[in-house]
Design an enzyme around this catalytic site. Structure first.
Site, mmCIF file in Angstrom:
data_model
loop_
_atom_site.group_PDB
_atom_site.id
_atom_site.type_symbol
_atom_site.label_atom_id
_atom_site.label_comp_id
_atom_site.label_asym_id
_atom_site.label_seq_id
_atom_site.Cartn_x
_atom_site.Cartn_y
_atom_site.Cartn_z
ATOM 1 N N TYR A 137 0.850 -1.191 0.000
ATOM 2 C CA TYR A 137 0.000 0.000 0.000
ATOM 3 C C TYR A 137 0.889 1.245 0.000
ATOM 4 O O TYR A 137 1.700 1.442 0.908
ATOM 5 C CB TYR A 137 -0.920 0.045 1.220
ATOM 6 C CG TYR A 137 -1.985 -1.031 1.278
ATOM 7 C CD1 TYR A 137 -2.303 -1.823 0.175
ATOM 8 C CD2 TYR A 137 -2.691 -1.264 2.450
ATOM 9 C CE1 TYR A 137 -3.278 -2.805 0.245
ATOM 10 C CE2 TYR A 137 -3.675 -2.239 2.531
ATOM 11 C CZ TYR A 137 -3.962 -3.007 1.431
ATOM 12 O OH TYR A 137 -4.933 -3.977 1.512
ATOM 13 N N GLN B 89 -9.519 -13.179 4.054
ATOM 14 C CA GLN B 89 -9.906 -11.785 3.842
ATOM 15 C C GLN B 89 -10.427 -11.594 2.403
ATOM 16 O O GLN B 89 -9.688 -11.238 1.501
ATOM 17 C CB GLN B 89 -8.739 -10.843 4.106
ATOM 18 C CG GLN B 89 -9.162 -9.380 4.096
ATOM 19 C CD GLN B 89 -8.046 -8.428 4.470
ATOM 20 O OE1 GLN B 89 -7.735 -7.509 3.728
ATOM 21 N NE2 GLN B 89 -7.425 -8.632 5.619
ATOM 22 N N SER C 217 -14.024 -3.972 1.872
ATOM 23 C CA SER C 217 -15.037 -3.304 1.048
ATOM 24 C C SER C 217 -16.469 -3.594 1.494
ATOM 25 O O SER C 217 -17.344 -3.866 0.660
ATOM 26 C CB SER C 217 -14.863 -3.682 -0.429
ATOM 27 O OG SER C 217 -15.585 -2.804 -1.279
ATOM 28 N N PRO C 218 -16.782 -3.509 2.777
ATOM 29 C CA PRO C 218 -18.168 -3.748 3.211
ATOM 30 C C PRO C 218 -19.152 -2.722 2.676
ATOM 31 O O PRO C 218 -20.348 -2.995 2.597
ATOM 32 C CB PRO C 218 -18.073 -3.687 4.740
ATOM 33 C CG PRO C 218 -16.891 -2.831 5.007
ATOM 34 C CD PRO C 218 -15.911 -3.169 3.918
ATOM 35 N N ALA D 267 -18.755 -1.434 -0.398
ATOM 36 C CA ALA D 267 -18.551 -1.473 -1.853
ATOM 37 C C ALA D 267 -17.827 -0.220 -2.334
ATOM 38 O O ALA D 267 -18.283 0.499 -3.220
ATOM 39 C CB ALA D 267 -19.881 -1.652 -2.582
ATOM 40 N N LYS E 253 -23.404 8.015 -1.877
ATOM 41 C CA LYS E 253 -22.804 9.294 -2.279
ATOM 42 C C LYS E 253 -22.750 9.469 -3.797
ATOM 43 O O LYS E 253 -22.645 10.587 -4.294
ATOM 44 C CB LYS E 253 -21.404 9.440 -1.690
ATOM 45 C CG LYS E 253 -20.353 8.541 -2.320
ATOM 46 C CD LYS E 253 -18.943 8.855 -1.833
ATOM 47 C CE LYS E 253 -18.729 8.434 -0.407
ATOM 48 N NZ LYS E 253 -17.311 8.610 -0.007
ATOM 49 N N GLY F 151 -12.323 2.017 5.793
ATOM 50 C CA GLY F 151 -11.308 3.047 5.637
ATOM 51 C C GLY F 151 -11.937 4.404 5.856
ATOM 52 O O GLY F 151 -13.156 4.519 6.022
ATOM 53 N N GLU G 299 -18.523 7.589 12.466
ATOM 54 C CA GLU G 299 -19.805 7.191 11.880
ATOM 55 C C GLU G 299 -19.833 5.702 11.576
ATOM 56 O O GLU G 299 -20.798 5.001 11.895
ATOM 57 C CB GLU G 299 -20.077 7.985 10.601
ATOM 58 C CG GLU G 299 -21.369 7.600 9.905
ATOM 59 C CD GLU G 299 -21.595 8.366 8.608
ATOM 60 O OE1 GLU G 299 -22.021 7.741 7.620
ATOM 61 O OE2 GLU G 299 -21.342 9.585 8.589
#
Length: 331
Positions: free
Chosen positions: A54, A176, A205-206, A208, A215, A283, A292
């Protein structure tokens, strides 16, 4: 924050984990990254997921700096090996050479003596699985990792690795995969295989790639500063930004409101309702996003709401187990 065991192991992790793919070392400044990590800790998140590749290693360095001063025993640090970390032919894959060199580099960047779970980022078709598992065993015996895991491996690959892990007495405990209300690819084969072998799912990526937050709007320009606005991310999320998917995602907004949740919280809670899931990795580019997302911990979706989510998304749900990610990076 609630906590779960990873598979049949005795390791407990926060059911929402903080991941720094894309963000740390590339998309956001170090000060903001540290603020996001602090927000995660304040919310009760103790589990942090990263990888050696990364941002060319910078993500590990930023995470290590952000966690400096924290009680090491109070957090769980996960990192990965497989993708290229240099120009050489052996700077990639799961060869003994790359695994043993990569763990030392990761520990140096993270500023720690060990990681809690060391994960094979993808399956390496060019290296004998025995060689890889023996290297992982040596990493564990050297005290550089407590457990090992895999990422985006097929059911057959998981079964084969688990068999070797038992022979070598290696604590293989996690899988994962990408998993969310749209991408249900792991459900048919990977999750049952992992469960049979005692592995828990630590899913990425829960939401997506943010699409399930609502958004992105059909036919509208992608919001400035969002992942979707960066063309570099199209390979990961371009397929999610078609009008058909976005129209279906819009139907989830009222369902989330009825449940007193944001759409993002609804997406995370949907993932966590699967008992095979040990944690959902989220993330963030701002600390308030962390708070949140963390608020989804402990939320229980009733069966009727889950049914209505399925009904809204059914035309765009992806289930084909053949789509489990598999790279051929070498030679």
């Amino acid at each position: 924050m609630e906590y779960r065991f990873v598979g049949r192991s005795g390791l407990m992790i926060s059911e929402i984990a903080y991941g720094n793919w894309i963000t740390h070392g590339s998309q956001i400044e170090a000060d903001t990254a540290r603020a996001c990590v602090r927000a995660a800790l304040d919310a009760g998140i103790t589990t942090f997921d990263t990888a050696d590749m990364y941002a060319d290693g910078r993500a590990e360095s930023v995470l290590g700096e952000a966690l400096r001063g924290e009680r090491r025993e109070g957090v769980e640090i996960l990192t990965k090996v497989y993708f290229p970390t240099g120009p050489g032919r052996n700077d990639r894959g799961l060869s003994r050479k790359h695994v043993l060199e990569s763990i030392d580099s990761s520990l140096r960047r993270l500023g720690t003596d060990y990681v809690d779970i060391y994960q094979a980022h993808r399956f390496d078709r060019f290296t004998p699985l025995e060689e890889t598992m023996e290297a992982f065993a040596d990493v564990v015996r050297a005290g550089k990792a407590l457990y090992v895991g895999v990422s985006e491996w097929t059911a057959g690959q998981i079964h084969a690795a688990a068999g070797l892990a038992r022979e070598l007495r290696v604590p293989l405990i996690s899988s994962q995969p990408q998993y969310n209300a749209i991408w249900r690819v792991p459900e048919a084969e990977v999750v049952p295989a992992a469960t049979e072998e005692g592995l828990g799912q630590i899913v990425w990526s829960p939401m997506a790639q943010g699409v399930l937050t609502g958004k992105y709007r059909p036919g509208a320009q992608r919001p400035d500063g969002s992942r979707g606005a960066d063309p570099a991310n199209d390979m990961f999320m371009g397929h999610l930004l078609g009008n058909e998917i976005l129209e279906r995602v819009r139907l989830l907004g009222p369902l989330a409101a009825e449940a007193g949740l944001t759409p993002g919280q609804l997406a995370i809670a949907w993932v966590l309702r699967n008992p095979a899931v040990s944690a959902a990795i989220v993330g963030a580019s701002r600390p308030e996003q962390v708070a949140e997302n963390a608020a989804a911990s402990g939320v229980k979706l009733d069966e009727e709401l889950a049914r209505r989510i399925d009904e809204a998304l059914e035309p765009v749900i992806v289930r084909d187990p053949a789509l489990t990610d598999s790279h051929e990076q070498r030679p």
